[in-house]
Design an enzyme around this catalytic site. Sequence first.
Site, PDB file in Angstrom:
ATOM      1  N   PRO A 126      -9.419 -10.564 -33.886  1.00  0.00           N
ATOM      2  CA  PRO A 126      -8.872 -10.218 -34.820  1.00  0.00           C
ATOM      3  C   PRO A 126      -7.777 -11.544 -35.703  1.00  0.00           C
ATOM      4  O   PRO A 126      -6.577 -11.249 -35.499  1.00  0.00           O
ATOM      5  CB  PRO A 126      -8.869  -8.871 -35.443  1.00  0.00           C
ATOM      6  CG  PRO A 126      -8.301  -8.267 -33.698  1.00  0.00           C
ATOM      7  CD  PRO A 126      -9.040  -9.596 -32.806  1.00  0.00           C
ATOM      8  N   CYS A 127      -7.836 -13.061 -34.897  1.00  0.00           N
ATOM      9  CA  CYS A 127      -6.891 -13.286 -35.458  1.00  0.00           C
ATOM     10  C   CYS A 127      -6.770 -13.433 -37.178  1.00  0.00           C
ATOM     11  O   CYS A 127      -5.075 -13.993 -37.633  1.00  0.00           O
ATOM     12  CB  CYS A 127      -6.919 -14.951 -35.148  1.00  0.00           C
ATOM     13  SG  CYS A 127      -8.508 -15.885 -35.772  1.00  0.00           S
TER      14      CYS A 127
END
Length: 162
Positions: A126-127
């Site tokens: 989850p950048c």
Amino acid sequence: MTKLYKLDYESPIGVVEISGTHEAIISILFSEENEKVNGLHDETPLVLKECYNQLDGYFKGKCFEFTFPYRVEGTDFQKTVWEALKEIPYAKTGSYKDIALSIGNEKAIRAVGSANGKNKLSIVIPCHRVIGSNGTLTGYAGGLWRKEWLLQHEKTFQKEKR
């Protein structure tokens, strides 16, 4: 040479191209295409179908973690950063500095940002949950508007998460 397969998922924020082999997903990236190009076929590997279904669940607010097999390719540093990104909980955010501190290298803020930008497994790693230290949205390969949408989406569904 391992054959690469592709399957497109039409999300509320654009087409997501899933790429992988029979064994693992290797990328989940927003496509430049406005509609699906790679549809489901008889030879589509099960792992791509699993990824597709879990992404569908994510976008419908029913899937909060991903269990399909995936493979990351990068330097040891990048892999360390990507592992740290996975520790940011659903609907929460962290800063580049937070990630640098969590991997024991507080001076690596820019390098963390660079590794974040090279993540090929959007949403799963989850950048989009990484923001600036001052709370502002910062770069996202899929576009800041998508990052904002994803963060709002997770906040909307966090209350329903069990």
